[in-house]
Write a protein that holds these residues in place. Structure first.
Motif, PDB file in Angstrom:
ATOM      1  N   ASN A  63      -2.345  73.446 -17.003  1.00 45.28           N
ATOM      2  CA  ASN A  63      -2.475  74.441 -15.889  1.00 45.28           C
ATOM      3  C   ASN A  63      -2.157  73.680 -14.351  1.00 45.28           C
ATOM      4  N   TYR A  64      -1.426  72.797 -14.555  1.00 45.05           N
ATOM      5  CA  TYR A  64      -1.092  72.122 -13.055  1.00 45.05           C
ATOM      6  C   TYR A  64      -0.951  72.968 -12.004  1.00 45.05           C
ATOM      7  N   PHE A  65       0.305  74.012 -12.407  1.00 45.19           N
ATOM      8  CA  PHE A  65       0.977  75.113 -11.291  1.00 45.19           C
ATOM      9  C   PHE A  65      -0.115  76.010 -10.990  1.00 45.19           C
ATOM     10  N   ALA A  66      -0.884  76.507 -11.741  1.00 44.39           N
ATOM     11  CA  ALA A  66      -2.012  77.293 -11.181  1.00 44.39           C
ATOM     12  C   ALA A  66      -3.132  76.648 -10.252  1.00 44.39           C
ATOM     13  N   ARG A  67      -3.339  75.510 -10.836  1.00 43.14           N
ATOM     14  CA  ARG A  67      -4.480  74.670 -10.087  1.00 43.14           C
ATOM     15  C   ARG A  67      -3.822  74.222  -8.763  1.00 43.14           C
ATOM     16  N   GLY A  68      -2.576  73.875  -8.708  1.00 42.60           N
ATOM     17  CA  GLY A  68      -2.042  73.493  -7.314  1.00 42.60           C
ATOM     18  C   GLY A  68      -1.893  74.649  -6.365  1.00 42.60           C
ATOM     19  N   LEU A  69      -1.891  75.730  -6.847  1.00 42.75           N
ATOM     20  CA  LEU A  69      -1.685  77.013  -6.050  1.00 42.75           C
ATOM     21  C   LEU A  69      -2.886  77.400  -5.498  1.00 42.75           C
ATOM     22  N   GLY A  70      -4.163  76.822  -6.255  1.00 43.89           N
ATOM     23  CA  GLY A  70      -5.504  77.220  -5.622  1.00 43.89           C
ATOM     24  C   GLY A  70      -5.917  78.365  -6.475  1.00 43.89           C
ATOM     25  N   VAL A  71      -5.023  78.790  -7.574  1.00 41.40           N
ATOM     26  CA  VAL A  71      -5.576  79.991  -8.400  1.00 41.40           C
ATOM     27  C   VAL A  71      -6.520  79.620  -9.341  1.00 41.40           C
ATOM     28  N   GLY A  72      -6.508  78.287  -9.659  1.00 44.73           N
ATOM     29  CA  GLY A  72      -7.680  77.786 -10.661  1.00 44.73           C
ATOM     30  C   GLY A  72      -7.138  77.774 -11.909  1.00 44.73           C
ATOM     31  N   ASP A  73      -8.059  77.177 -13.041  1.00 48.11           N
ATOM     32  CA  ASP A  73      -7.535  77.161 -14.398  1.00 48.11           C
ATOM     33  C   ASP A  73      -8.330  78.154 -15.319  1.00 48.11           C
ATOM     34  N   THR A  74      -9.004  79.437 -14.983  1.00 45.89           N
ATOM     35  CA  THR A  74      -9.364  80.249 -15.796  1.00 45.89           C
ATOM     36  C   THR A  74      -8.787  81.628 -15.463  1.00 45.89           C
ATOM     37  N   LEU A  75      -9.010  82.655 -16.420  1.00 44.29           N
ATOM     38  CA  LEU A  75      -8.186  83.920 -16.065  1.00 44.29           C
ATOM     39  C   LEU A  75      -8.980  84.545 -15.345  1.00 44.29           C
ATOM     40  N   GLU A  76     -10.281  84.465 -15.013  1.00 44.33           N
ATOM     41  CA  GLU A  76     -11.296  85.199 -14.400  1.00 44.33           C
ATOM     42  C   GLU A  76     -10.891  84.943 -12.892  1.00 44.33           C
ATOM     43  N   THR A  77     -10.624  83.619 -12.504  1.00 44.55           N
ATOM     44  CA  THR A  77     -10.504  83.413 -11.067  1.00 44.55           C
ATOM     45  C   THR A  77      -8.856  83.705 -10.676  1.00 44.55           C
ATOM     46  N   ALA A  78      -8.118  83.704 -11.833  1.00 44.18           N
ATOM     47  CA  ALA A  78      -6.563  84.092 -11.555  1.00 44.18           C
ATOM     48  C   ALA A  78      -6.484  85.764 -11.310  1.00 44.18           C
ATOM     49  N   LEU A  79      -7.512  86.535 -11.901  1.00 42.20           N
ATOM     50  CA  LEU A  79      -7.413  87.774 -11.670  1.00 42.20           C
ATOM     51  C   LEU A  79      -8.060  88.424 -10.516  1.00 42.20           C
ATOM     52  N   GLN A  80      -8.942  87.369  -9.940  1.00 39.47           N
ATOM     53  CA  GLN A  80      -9.653  87.606  -8.621  1.00 39.47           C
ATOM     54  C   GLN A  80      -8.575  87.438  -7.589  1.00 39.47           C
ATOM     55  N   THR A  81      -7.607  86.281  -7.749  1.00 39.11           N
ATOM     56  CA  THR A  81      -6.475  85.806  -6.743  1.00 39.11           C
ATOM     57  C   THR A  81      -5.643  87.182  -6.819  1.00 39.11           C
ATOM     58  N   LEU A  82      -5.363  87.684  -8.086  1.00 31.44           N
ATOM     59  CA  LEU A  82      -4.564  88.794  -7.906  1.00 31.44           C
ATOM     60  C   LEU A  82      -4.794  90.162  -7.277  1.00 31.44           C
ATOM     61  N   GLN A  83      -6.047  90.424  -7.436  1.00 30.92           N
ATOM     62  CA  GLN A  83      -6.728  91.409  -6.866  1.00 30.92           C
ATOM     63  C   GLN A  83      -6.801  91.426  -5.421  1.00 30.92           C
ATOM     64  N   THR A  84      -7.340  90.151  -4.947  1.00 33.62           N
ATOM     65  CA  THR A  84      -7.475  89.976  -3.377  1.00 33.62           C
ATOM     66  C   THR A  84      -6.462  89.166  -2.669  1.00 33.62           C
ATOM     67  N   GLY A  85      -5.229  88.624  -3.108  1.00 37.90           N
ATOM     68  CA  GLY A  85      -4.673  87.528  -2.501  1.00 37.90           C
ATOM     69  C   GLY A  85      -3.573  87.866  -1.635  1.00 37.90           C
ATOM     70  N   GLN A  86      -2.553  87.166  -1.282  1.00 39.00           N
ATOM     71  CA  GLN A  86      -1.440  87.173  -0.465  1.00 39.00           C
ATOM     72  C   GLN A  86      -0.221  86.653  -1.252  1.00 39.00           C
ATOM     73  N   VAL A  87       0.962  86.781  -0.584  1.00 36.64           N
ATOM     74  CA  VAL A  87       2.220  86.641  -1.198  1.00 36.64           C
ATOM     75  C   VAL A  87       2.714  85.548  -0.242  1.00 36.64           C
ATOM     76  N   ILE A  88       3.265  84.296  -0.956  1.00 32.75           N
ATOM     77  CA  ILE A  88       3.919  83.537  -0.097  1.00 32.75           C
ATOM     78  C   ILE A  88       5.113  82.880  -0.904  1.00 32.75           C
ATOM     79  N   THR A  89       5.925  82.259  -0.272  1.00 30.61           N
ATOM     80  CA  THR A  89       7.109  81.769  -0.832  1.00 30.61           C
ATOM     81  C   THR A  89       7.147  80.342  -1.076  1.00 30.61           C
ATOM     82  N   ILE A  90       7.669  79.587  -1.871  1.00 30.00           N
ATOM     83  CA  ILE A  90       7.225  78.219  -2.165  1.00 30.00           C
ATOM     84  C   ILE A  90       8.924  77.711  -2.630  1.00 30.00           C
ATOM     85  N   ASP A  91       9.093  76.431  -2.601  1.00 22.66           N
ATOM     86  CA  ASP A  91       9.961  75.330  -2.948  1.00 22.66           C
ATOM     87  C   ASP A  91      10.042  75.409  -4.365  1.00 22.66           C
ATOM     88  N   LEU A  92      11.023  75.203  -5.135  1.00 23.11           N
ATOM     89  CA  LEU A  92      11.095  74.904  -6.685  1.00 23.11           C
ATOM     90  C   LEU A  92      12.055  73.713  -6.966  1.00 23.11           C
TER      91      LEU A  92
END
Length: 310
Positions: free
Chosen positions: A103-132
């Motif tokens: 889960n390098y991508f999730a962890r690198g974004l600060g989302v974490g590597d658990t479903l619980e932390t990711a759902l918290q991010t989705l409910q309270t987060g913000q949208v940014i744009t990134i390079d690929l």
């Protein structure tokens, strides 16, 4: 980079994309958890389940065509990469729900590597744009690699089928593949106006600062600044590569001793073969060379944890 923007779930049409064939019971349990938390919060909630990993691209396209403005991807880095490849350049936000080994991508974004932390991010987060990263039209998030690493992935998949997914199994696949290595690549690299020739078993192109730091490798700041970090392994015999891998595992890998590092905005790699198996974020694809790598600027809208400044 454009400024971050707030997220309003109440007006959002959210599509959940997942690989239903990967741990079917686990996938269904996670789907129920995600639905229970998110469906009451959004304007619409749909599920697009792929019956095999290769169908992720198709179901993501289906979600976009049906009008989703948020696509939540449940899975490991390979799944995230496939979804990002469809969403790149579109006005659709991606939510990362980690479900893989590293889960390098999730962890690198600060989302974490658990479903619980990711759902918290989705409910309270913000949208940014990134390079690929992009190579011959194929998007990647963390890395693209040539040479022995695609072979490691093939060995890893066989071990996973026999023993299940784990980090220990992943590391064991590295050892077995290095033990059996026979040949290196003859590689021509063009970066800017300079062309150089290498004889190496591995060329690893990094786009994830988090992964580089986790591995104890140089180049993270250059990647944060919008560049590629290309690592070219110097060892050619199995014993040399195993020692370098051990140093990597211990965080003792040395630039100049174990690898050469090239920093560039764009790269062209020619391996003298018309086609080659290339690894992207833990998945494999056969592409036709030469391989042109470039940065796709502000390509993906992604949901990350909110900051005080947002």
């Amino acid at each position: 980079m454009p400024p971050a923007r707030p997220l309003d779930l109440s007006t959002s049409r959210l599509a959940l994309v997942l690989n239903a064939a990967s741990g079917r019971k686990d996938a269904l349990a996670k789907e129920r958890v995600i639905r229970a938390q998110l469906e009451p919060m959004v304007a619409s909630f749909t599920v697009h389940a792929a019956r095999k990993g290769s169908a992720i691209v198709g179901v993501t396209r289906e979600a976009v065509l049906q009008g989703a403005d948020i696509v939540a991807a449940l899975g490991g880095d390979g799944t995230q990469s496939a979804v990002a490849g469809v969403l790149a350049g579109r006005d659709v936000a991606m939510a990362v729900l980690p479900g893989g080994t590293f889960n390098y991508f999730a962890r690198g974004l600060g989302v974490g590597d658990t479903l619980e932390t990711a759902l918290q991010t989705l409910q309270t987060g913000q949208v940014i744009t990134i390079d690929l990263g992009e190579v011959n039209g194929r998007i990647f998030l963390n890395n693209a690699s040539f040479g022995i690493y695609p072979e490691i992935l093939e060995r890893r998949e066989a071990i996973y089928r026999q023993w299940g997914r784990s980090r220990l199994a992943a590391y064991w696949s590295v050892f077995l593949t290095l033990r059996d290595i026979r040949d290196s690549m003859h590689l021509t690299l063009t970066a800017g106006c300079e062309t150089r020739h290498y004889h190496t078993p591995l060329a690893f192109v990094a786009r994830s600062p988090y992964q580089l730091e986790a591995l104890g490798l140089d180049g993270a700041e250059a990647v944060r600044s919008g560049h590629f970090a290309l690592f070219l392994a110097k060892g050619k015999r199995p014993a040399e590569l195993m020692i370098a891998s051990l140093r990597l595992a211990l965080g003792k890998v040395a630039r100049g001793q174990d690898f050469d590092l090239v920093i560039a905005d764009a790269l062209t790699i020619d391996t003298r073969h018309p086609t080659r198996l290339v690894a992207f974020d833990g998945e494999k694809a056969r592409l036709t060379g030469p391989f042109h790598l470039q940065i796709y600027r502000d390509a993906l809208s992604v949901i990350v944890p909110a900051t005080d400044a947002a």
